[in-house]
Design an enzyme around this catalytic site. Structure first.
Site: not given
Ligand code: PLP
Length: 406
Positions: A202, A225
């Protein structure tokens, strides 16, 4: 100059409608959308430049190999790694952490050895360590977060004992948005002679990362991501740790010679890359990282920090909604529950009717859900292309949920 409207035009999917409403895509924590440059690069790689890598002596194989191998350097630049040979291609963070578990931890850890984990890890940074617990008697030591969702680096360092062989922590929680001071953890752990693995899945999306400054031994990222294709990713592994590792997957490309009664391995990083890799995926990831670096990670972070502040104000103003976690250092990932009987799945279904895509469930973070005492949450996670107006649309849709379910 960072211009969110220009950036939005780079992502074709953002122009579509869902259920008759303009798409408000707030499920970036699960997977980000792809800019046209990445989609075009994938098409070009298949339409004009495709062949297997490393093996051929023909033109297309050489082009594909060159493009694929160049991505190692792009990832090194993106992560601030001085040595691109410390970059191992993976299919994503899950494979990266499993590579460390099978390649480094299994041969080096035994019964009673400890691995220190935070309670807010993703299952990808838990389950491989459970394998070591189940199979080799390794002990997992858990460090809690405080009521606001902060992880105190000192608490992690205090958990290190004489039997601790690894600290494995996330740099950013995929549930609470908490940003962890992993550099302080790596510094302290190094003083105690304990290697550190950082799950950067993340964090690397939302802020500039420099693995050499962080000083961890392992730093894993996942391409989908990072606005790249699914099936792409990498892990940065310090040379000294690479030298302590045995291969994980066996097959083509990772060997030097194979005979009936012996095998020798390629030098790292290829020693850890078996079989035909995600050629086009990694080429797409390289383009995605160049795209991010072209915009500027500091500008992306500043834009998202503004969104974070605005979303915190708006969501915090709803007295029938509980935001889980209010850490001092946090990014644009918000998990929340609503008062009343509605399950997170019901809420996300209503939001979807309004074109707002969020995630509902446990977010692959069982121990954190236990710690928070909630069965499930909704999660809105923002990306560089999201706007304050989309925060307003989320809040509008949540107000409808409140009316329906209160
Ligand atoms: N770690 C964190 C913090 C994540 O958010 C995720 C994905 O949701 C992962 C690990 C696993 O990534 P992947 O499924 O791409 O391997």
């Amino acid at each position: 100059m960072f211009d969110v409207q220009t950036i939005r035009r780079d992502f074709p999917i953002l122009a579509r409608e869902v259920n008759g409403k303009p798409l408000v895509y707030l499920d970036n924590g699960a997977s980000a959308q792809k800019p046209k440059v990445v989609i075009d690069a994938i098409t070009r790689a298949y339409a004009e430049e495709y062949a297997n890598v490393h093996r051929g002596l023909h033109t297309l194989s050489n082009i594909a190999t060159e493009k694929y191998e160049a991505v190692r350097g792009t990832i090194a630049r993106f992560l601030g790694a001085a040595d691109e040979e410390e970059i191992v291609f993976t299919s994503g963070t899950t494979e990266g952490i499993n590579l460390v578990a099978y390649g480094w931890a299994m041969p080096n850890l035994g019964p009673g050895d400890e691995i220190v984990l935070s309670v807010m890890e993703h299952h990808a940074n838990i389950v491989p360590w459970h394998f070591l617990r189940e199979r080799q008697g390794v002990v997992l030591k858990w460090v809690d977060v405080d009521a606001a969702g902060n992880l105190d680096p000192q608490a992690v360092l205090d958990a290190i004992g004489p039997k601790t062989k690894l600290v494995a922590v996330t740099q950013m929680s995929n549930v609470l948005g908490t940003v962890v001071d992993v550099a302080a953890i790596a510094r302290g752990a190094r003083e105690k002679g304990v290697p550190v693995l950082v799950d950067g899945s993340q964090a690397a999306v939302h802020m500039p990362v420099n693995v050499d400054e962080i000083g961890a031994d392992f730093y894993a990222i996942t391409g989908h991501k990072l606005y790249g294709p699914s099936g792409s990713g990498a892990i940065h592994i310090r040379k000294e740790r690479m030298n302590e590792m045995r291969p994980f997957l066996g097959g083509g490309d990772m060997i030097r010679e194979v005979h009936k009664d012996s095998v020798t391995y390629n030098a790292p990083p290829m020693k850890f890359e078996a079989g035909t890799p995600g050629i086009v995926q990694q080429i797409g990831l390289g383009v995605a990282l160049d795209y991010m670096m072209g915009i500027g990670m500091a500008d992306i972070a500043a834009h998202e920090q503004a969104i974070t502040g605005y979303a915190m104000d708006r969501l915090g103003g709803l007295n029938w909604l509980q935001v889980q976690g209010r850490a001092e250092h946090r990014g644009a990932i918000f998990s929340f529950t609503l008062d009343g009987p509605a399950h997170a799945h019901d809420i996300s279904t209503v939001l979807d009717k309004k074109g707002v895509a969020v995630r509902a469930g446990q977010h692959c973070a069982g121990p954190l859900m236990d710690h928070l005492g909630v069965a499930a949450t909704c999660r809105a996670s923002f990306a560089m292309y999201n706007t304050p107006e989309e925060v307003d649309k989320l809040v509008e849709a949540l107000e409808l949920c409140h009316e329906l379910f209160a």
